[in-house]
Scaffold this active site. Structure first.
Site, PDB file in Angstrom:
ATOM      1  CB  ALA A 196      -0.895   0.062   1.047  1.00 35.15           C
ATOM      2  CD  GLU A 215       5.079  -2.973  -8.564  1.00 34.70           C
ATOM      3  OE1 GLU A 215       5.485  -2.958  -7.382  1.00 34.70           O
ATOM      4  OE2 GLU A 215       4.018  -2.358  -8.804  1.00 34.70           O
ATOM      5  CD  GLN A 240       0.884  -8.324 -48.796  1.00 37.18           C
ATOM      6  OE1 GLN A 240       0.297  -7.640 -49.488  1.00 37.18           O
ATOM      7  NE2 GLN A 240       1.929  -9.110 -49.157  1.00 37.18           N
ATOM      8  CG  HIS A 298     -11.157 -11.694 -32.240  1.00 34.29           C
ATOM      9  ND1 HIS A 298      -9.454 -11.716 -32.100  1.00 34.29           N
ATOM     10  CD2 HIS A 298     -11.220 -12.883 -31.852  1.00 34.29           C
ATOM     11  CE1 HIS A 298      -9.291 -12.626 -31.807  1.00 34.29           C
ATOM     12  NE2 HIS A 298     -10.253 -13.761 -31.402  1.00 34.29           N
ATOM     13  CD  GLU A 356       2.411   9.142 -20.033  1.00 34.18           C
ATOM     14  OE1 GLU A 356       2.519   8.090 -19.108  1.00 34.18           O
ATOM     15  OE2 GLU A 356       1.692   9.327 -20.949  1.00 34.18           O
TER      16      GLU A 356
HETATM   17  C1  LIG Z   1      -5.950  -1.821 -10.882  1.00 32.57           C
HETATM   18  C2  LIG Z   1      -4.626  -1.150 -10.294  1.00 32.57           C
HETATM   19  C3  LIG Z   1      -3.970  -1.758  -9.132  1.00 32.57           C
HETATM   20  C4  LIG Z   1      -3.029  -1.053  -8.380  1.00 32.57           C
HETATM   21  N1  LIG Z   1      -2.435  -1.653  -7.434  1.00 32.57           N
HETATM   22  C5  LIG Z   1      -1.716  -1.028  -6.467  1.00 32.57           C
HETATM   23  C6  LIG Z   1      -1.010  -1.581  -5.532  1.00 32.57           C
HETATM   24  O1  LIG Z   1      -1.275  -2.750  -5.183  1.00 32.57           O
HETATM   25  N2  LIG Z   1      -0.444  -0.797  -4.789  1.00 32.57           N
HETATM   26  C7  LIG Z   1      -0.114   0.514  -4.861  1.00 32.57           C
HETATM   27  O2  LIG Z   1       0.531   1.048  -3.962  1.00 32.57           O
HETATM   28  N3  LIG Z   1      -0.442   1.169  -5.779  1.00 32.57           N
HETATM   29  C8  LIG Z   1      -1.145   0.163  -6.802  1.00 32.57           C
HETATM   30  N4  LIG Z   1      -1.735   1.095  -8.035  1.00 32.57           N
HETATM   31  C9  LIG Z   1      -1.460   2.411  -8.175  1.00 32.57           C
HETATM   32  C10 LIG Z   1      -0.625   2.642  -9.649  1.00 32.57           C
HETATM   33  O3  LIG Z   1       0.650   2.105  -9.407  1.00 32.57           O
HETATM   34  C11 LIG Z   1      -0.804   3.981  -9.862  1.00 32.57           C
HETATM   35  O4  LIG Z   1      -2.203   4.125 -10.341  1.00 32.57           O
HETATM   36  C12 LIG Z   1       0.010   4.612 -10.743  1.00 32.57           C
HETATM   37  O5  LIG Z   1       1.470   4.594 -10.246  1.00 32.57           O
HETATM   38  C13 LIG Z   1      -0.132   5.850 -11.262  1.00 32.57           C
HETATM   39  O6  LIG Z   1      -0.424   6.571 -10.188  1.00 32.57           O
HETATM   40  P1  LIG Z   1      -1.798   7.691 -10.154  1.00 32.57           P
HETATM   41  O7  LIG Z   1      -2.792   6.835 -10.625  1.00 32.57           O
HETATM   42  O8  LIG Z   1      -1.986   8.424  -8.969  1.00 32.57           O
HETATM   43  O9  LIG Z   1      -1.378   8.681 -11.499  1.00 32.57           O
HETATM   44  P2  LIG Z   1      -0.845  10.348 -11.624  1.00 32.57           P
HETATM   45  O10 LIG Z   1       0.372  10.167 -10.798  1.00 32.57           O
HETATM   46  O11 LIG Z   1      -1.646  11.191 -10.991  1.00 32.57           O
HETATM   47  O12 LIG Z   1      -0.697  10.381 -13.088  1.00 32.57           O
HETATM   48  C14 LIG Z   1      -1.670  10.308 -13.928  1.00 32.57           C
HETATM   49  C15 LIG Z   1      -1.136  10.309 -15.210  1.00 32.57           C
HETATM   50  O13 LIG Z   1      -0.276  11.375 -15.582  1.00 32.57           O
HETATM   51  C16 LIG Z   1       0.939  11.106 -16.421  1.00 32.57           C
HETATM   52  N5  LIG Z   1       2.268  11.464 -15.698  1.00 32.57           N
HETATM   53  C17 LIG Z   1       2.217  11.309 -14.277  1.00 32.57           C
HETATM   54  N6  LIG Z   1       3.712  11.584 -14.048  1.00 32.57           N
HETATM   55  C18 LIG Z   1       4.232  12.111 -15.222  1.00 32.57           C
HETATM   56  C19 LIG Z   1       5.422  12.889 -15.575  1.00 32.57           C
HETATM   57  N7  LIG Z   1       6.274  12.764 -14.452  1.00 32.57           N
HETATM   58  N8  LIG Z   1       5.638  13.130 -16.768  1.00 32.57           N
HETATM   59  C20 LIG Z   1       4.681  12.807 -17.722  1.00 32.57           C
HETATM   60  N9  LIG Z   1       3.488  12.280 -17.332  1.00 32.57           N
HETATM   61  C21 LIG Z   1       3.009  11.895 -16.238  1.00 32.57           C
HETATM   62  C22 LIG Z   1       0.746   9.738 -16.729  1.00 32.57           C
HETATM   63  O14 LIG Z   1       0.253   9.509 -18.164  1.00 32.57           O
HETATM   64  C23 LIG Z   1       0.027   9.036 -15.569  1.00 32.57           C
HETATM   65  O15 LIG Z   1      -0.672   7.950 -15.929  1.00 32.57           O
HETATM   66  C24 LIG Z   1      -2.822   0.309  -8.945  1.00 32.57           C
HETATM   67  C25 LIG Z   1      -3.427   0.916  -9.957  1.00 32.57           C
HETATM   68  C26 LIG Z   1      -4.291   0.296 -10.513  1.00 32.57           C
HETATM   69  C27 LIG Z   1      -4.997   1.067 -11.554  1.00 32.57           C
END
Ligand SMILES: Cc1cc2nc3c(=O)[nH]c(=O)nc-3n(C[C@H](O)[C@H](O)[C@H](O)COP(=O)(O)OP(=O)(O)OC[C@H]3O[C@@H](n4cnc5c(N)ncnc54)[C@H](O)[C@@H]3O)c2cc1C
Length: 395
Positions: free
Chosen positions: A141, A260, A297, A356, A385
């Site tokens: 987490a 990971e 093709q 499909h 990114e």
């Molecule tokens: C199904 C699922 C399971 C998960 N399981 C876990 C878990 O078990 N434990 C855990 O701790 N987390 C978990 N996560 C969290 C996951 O690792 C994060 O969603 C991920 O790291 C992105 O963080 P965020 O969603 O807060 O996106 P944000 O950090 O808000 O980023 C949003 C988007 O902005 C862009 N972005 C972000 N930073 C940059 C940058 N520096 N430069 C350019 N573009 C950027 C990317 O396109 C990104 O997708 C899970 C997520 C999902 C959806």
């Protein structure tokens, strides 16, 4: 053009020896593949409906040794290397059920590694045998509602109070968070310290007062994987539950991210191989304009090009895993794996669904589920990114 028969023959894997894999790796591959065919594929449709993988299935995986691949024999593990984790992840990915694969892989390769890498002798004696047997299922987490990619920005706090820590905050998108038993939780233990030295990891058991699963999240894909929002409200844990030294959590998270990301890349390439194999089957039997689609093709060459890219992705995963197994810093290669494979698996699913036709959009077809499952691969565990920034820093 003989790419297709080779791919069809081995479910996507070419039949030639690889310098990366030993006879032991191949035995593991055969064992996981057998398990996937007989004990996952026939039942996983129902698990998708219910939203989690039954605990007895995870226990069975534990009894077969799948959760102890890398861990010492004294805890019940088989002391194999990073490439063995890759074999496990690739074959789980090939199951076509990303939700089942990620349930097992988060436990084996993303959460329990925190206990093993930073845990004290007493913590490992207590938890590792139960983790390896599948009796205890782990979650990690880190992510919060307001901080995902930017790990240093987490706000959950852990305040020392006598012989305890008191945790307050919230965690988001936590895989195995609803049905798991043991959480490796990142929290800020020293808000005055520079952010990279302010985070500490803690072990929090399910059932600890103050920890609640505030929501089971309803997702686009990976529907057989349970995902939680967690809430910590004056959650008091023994000081002995701290994982490693105070202030070392950020470094532990970054270190464990390497494993990971290799594993997520391997899983993605397993999924992509399976999608190409089942699309080949489909286009060979489905006819349009008087001949099987395979005779067009435009379709044949697109599948051949995808097969070439997936082969390149697999070899990059193997190479990064090999570097890691040699103790060589592979942050650049691992970041490439996560960026490349996360995007590629989506490109593969998109074309395979297209070939499909209408049936590819129906819930009854595997490619529909696989396309949904693939989407998160370009976000979770490091968005493309963010990964490319890591590569760019090292160019
Ligand atoms: C199904 C699922 C399971 C998960 N399981 C876990 C878990 O078990 N434990 C855990 O701790 N987390 C978990 N996560 C969290 C996951 O690792 C994060 O969603 C991920 O790291 C992105 O963080 P965020 O969603 O807060 O996106 P944000 O950090 O808000 O980023 C949003 C988007 O902005 C862009 N972005 C972000 N930073 C940059 C940058 N520096 N430069 C350019 N573009 C950027 C990317 O396109 C990104 O997708 C899970 C997520 C999902 C959806």
């Amino acid at each position: 053009m003989n790419i297709a028969p080779e791919f069809a023959a081995a479910g996507g894997a070419p039949n030639y020896p690889s310098p990366y894999f030993s006879a032991e790796h191949e035995m593991l591959r055969a064992q996981v593949r057998r398990f996937v065919e007989t004990e996952i594929k026939p039942h996983a449709g129902a698990w998708e409906e219910q939203g989690y993988v039954p605990r007895e299935v995870l226990r069975r995986m534990g009894s077969l040794g799948f959760f102890g691949i890398r861990y010492p024999a004294r805890y019940g593990g088989s002391e194999m290397d990073t490439l063995a984790s890759v074999v496990f992840a690739e074959e789980m990915g090939r199951s076509t059920f990303g939700g089942v694969a990620i349930t097992a892989l988060v436990h084996a390769d993303m959460a329990s590694v925190h206990v093993f890498n930073a845990g004290s002798a007493a913590q490992k004696e207590k938890w590792m045998p139960r983790i390896i047997s599948g009796e205890v299922i782990t979650a990690v987490a880190v992510t919060e509602p307001d901080a995902g990619s930017d790990v240093k920005a987490i706000r959950t706090t852990a305040r020392r109070d006598g012989d305890a820590y008191v945790i307050d905050g919230a965690k988001m998108f936590i895989t195995n968070g609803v049905y798991g038993n043991l959480y490796c939780v990142a929290a800020k233990s020293d808000r005055g310290a520079p952010s990279s030295r302010s985070i500490t990891m803690f072990l929090v058991e399910k059932g600890t007062p103050g920890l609640t699963v505030s929501r089971a999240l309803d997702k686009h894909g990976w529907r057989s994987s349970d995902t939680a929002e967690l809430h910590f409200d004056s959650c008091r844990i023994p000081a002995a539950n701290r994982l490693g030294e105070e202030g070392r959590g950020f470094y532990a998270i970054m270190k464990n991210f390497q494993n990971e990301r290799i594993v997520i890349g391997a899983m993605a390439m397993g999924e992509a191989q399976a999608a190409i194999a089942l699309t080949l089957d489909y286009v060979r039997t489905r006819s349009a304009f008087g001949a099987p689609l395979w005779q067009k093709q435009a379709i044949r060459l697109r599948l051949a090009a995808l097969a070439a890219k997936v082969e390149a992705g697999r070899q990059l995963v193997y190479h990064a895993a090999w570097l890691d197994s040699q103790g060589i810093d592979a942050t650049k290669e691992v970041s490439m794996v996560k960026a490349y494979c996360g995007e590629l698996v989506n490109a593969v699913m998109d074309d395979c669904l297209q070939f499909h036709g209408g049936i590819g959009l129906m819930r009854e077809s595997a490619i529909e589920r696989m396309t949904r499952d693939a989407r998160v691969q370009a976000i979770g565990g490091g968005a493309t990114e963010v990964m490319l920034e890591e590569v760019a820093k090292r160019l």
